[in-house]
Design a protein around this motif. Structure first.
Motif, PDB file in Angstrom:
ATOM      1  N   UNK A  17      24.545  52.571   4.504  1.00 16.10           N
ATOM      2  CA  UNK A  17      23.870  53.600   4.139  1.00 16.10           C
ATOM      3  C   UNK A  17      22.931  53.392   3.129  1.00 16.10           C
ATOM      4  N   UNK A  18      22.990  52.231   2.415  1.00 14.63           N
ATOM      5  CA  UNK A  18      22.102  51.902   1.311  1.00 14.63           C
ATOM      6  C   UNK A  18      21.011  50.883   1.785  1.00 14.63           C
ATOM      7  N   UNK A  19      21.463  50.033   2.867  1.00 20.74           N
ATOM      8  CA  UNK A  19      20.625  48.768   3.235  1.00 20.74           C
ATOM      9  C   UNK A  19      19.301  49.005   3.551  1.00 20.74           C
ATOM     10  N   UNK A  20      18.693  50.183   3.923  1.00 21.22           N
ATOM     11  CA  UNK A  20      17.346  50.455   4.290  1.00 21.22           C
ATOM     12  C   UNK A  20      16.472  50.731   3.096  1.00 21.22           C
ATOM     13  N   UNK A  21      17.079  50.551   1.845  1.00 25.02           N
ATOM     14  CA  UNK A  21      16.279  50.564   0.941  1.00 25.02           C
ATOM     15  C   UNK A  21      15.799  49.232   0.222  1.00 25.02           C
ATOM     16  N   UNK A  22      16.318  48.103   0.941  1.00 29.15           N
ATOM     17  CA  UNK A  22      16.086  46.780   0.725  1.00 29.15           C
ATOM     18  C   UNK A  22      14.809  46.346   1.789  1.00 29.15           C
ATOM     19  N   UNK A  23      14.098  45.134   1.418  1.00 32.01           N
ATOM     20  CA  UNK A  23      13.084  44.856   2.153  1.00 32.01           C
ATOM     21  C   UNK A  23      13.649  44.171   3.802  1.00 32.01           C
ATOM     22  N   UNK A  24      12.685  44.413   4.544  1.00 25.94           N
ATOM     23  CA  UNK A  24      13.223  44.014   6.092  1.00 25.94           C
ATOM     24  C   UNK A  24      13.166  42.572   5.873  1.00 25.94           C
ATOM     25  N   UNK A  25      14.248  42.064   6.651  1.00 23.25           N
ATOM     26  CA  UNK A  25      14.633  40.733   6.738  1.00 23.25           C
ATOM     27  C   UNK A  25      16.072  40.468   5.945  1.00 23.25           C
ATOM     28  N   UNK A  26      16.228  41.140   4.980  1.00 28.93           N
ATOM     29  CA  UNK A  26      17.460  40.976   4.369  1.00 28.93           C
ATOM     30  C   UNK A  26      18.508  41.574   4.976  1.00 28.93           C
ATOM     31  N   UNK A  27      19.816  41.030   5.102  1.00 27.06           N
ATOM     32  CA  UNK A  27      20.864  41.698   5.617  1.00 27.06           C
ATOM     33  C   UNK A  27      22.050  41.278   4.690  1.00 27.06           C
ATOM     34  N   UNK A  28      23.315  41.774   5.533  1.00 31.92           N
ATOM     35  CA  UNK A  28      24.587  41.317   5.019  1.00 31.92           C
ATOM     36  C   UNK A  28      24.851  39.833   4.856  1.00 31.92           C
ATOM     37  N   UNK A  29      24.304  39.086   5.233  1.00 38.92           N
ATOM     38  CA  UNK A  29      24.543  37.410   5.035  1.00 38.92           C
ATOM     39  C   UNK A  29      23.982  37.221   3.720  1.00 38.92           C
ATOM     40  N   UNK A  30      22.974  37.805   3.170  1.00 36.96           N
ATOM     41  CA  UNK A  30      22.290  37.498   1.976  1.00 36.96           C
ATOM     42  C   UNK A  30      23.463  37.709   0.800  1.00 36.96           C
ATOM     43  N   UNK A  31      23.103  37.105  -0.276  1.00 43.10           N
ATOM     44  CA  UNK A  31      23.779  37.340  -1.616  1.00 43.10           C
ATOM     45  C   UNK A  31      22.810  37.448  -2.542  1.00 43.10           C
TER      46      UNK A  31
END
Length: 94
Positions: free
Chosen positions: A43-57
């Motif tokens: 629900x909130x990951x669309x606020x982040x830059x494209x290319x970042x996903x759940x694998x990132x910390x």
């Protein structure tokens, strides 16, 4: 100097920018669990830059800047950022 990818809040969204930092100024390195959780939430990951996903910390770095203390959120696990700061190479074991 080391180069890190900084996560900066721009209104309701996040953007990436390069951060060049003197490793001798780094005081503290810790995972930012709240921002990492938001990055992994559908629900909130669309606020982040494209290319970042759940694998990132997301890691919070505290560093000295003259007589004040500054903080930055950077992309990477705390151990990876620590290795960059200390100049240690990480061995891959198979």
């Amino acid at each position: 100097m080391i180069r890190l990818e900084e996560l900066i809040r721009d209104g309701g969204r996040w953007i990436l920018a390069s951060l060049y930092l003197n490793p001798a100024w780094v005081i503290k390195i810790e995972e930012d669990a709240n921002i990492t959780r938001d990055l992994r939430c559908p629900h909130t990951k669309s606020k982040f830059p494209e290319g970042l996903d759940e694998r990132h910390t997301v890691t919070k770095i505290t560093y000295a800047c003259g007589s004040s203390i500054e903080r930055a959120m950077v992309i990477g696990a705390p151990d990876t950022i620590s290795n960059k700061v200390t100049g240690q190479k990480q061995l891959l074991r198979g």
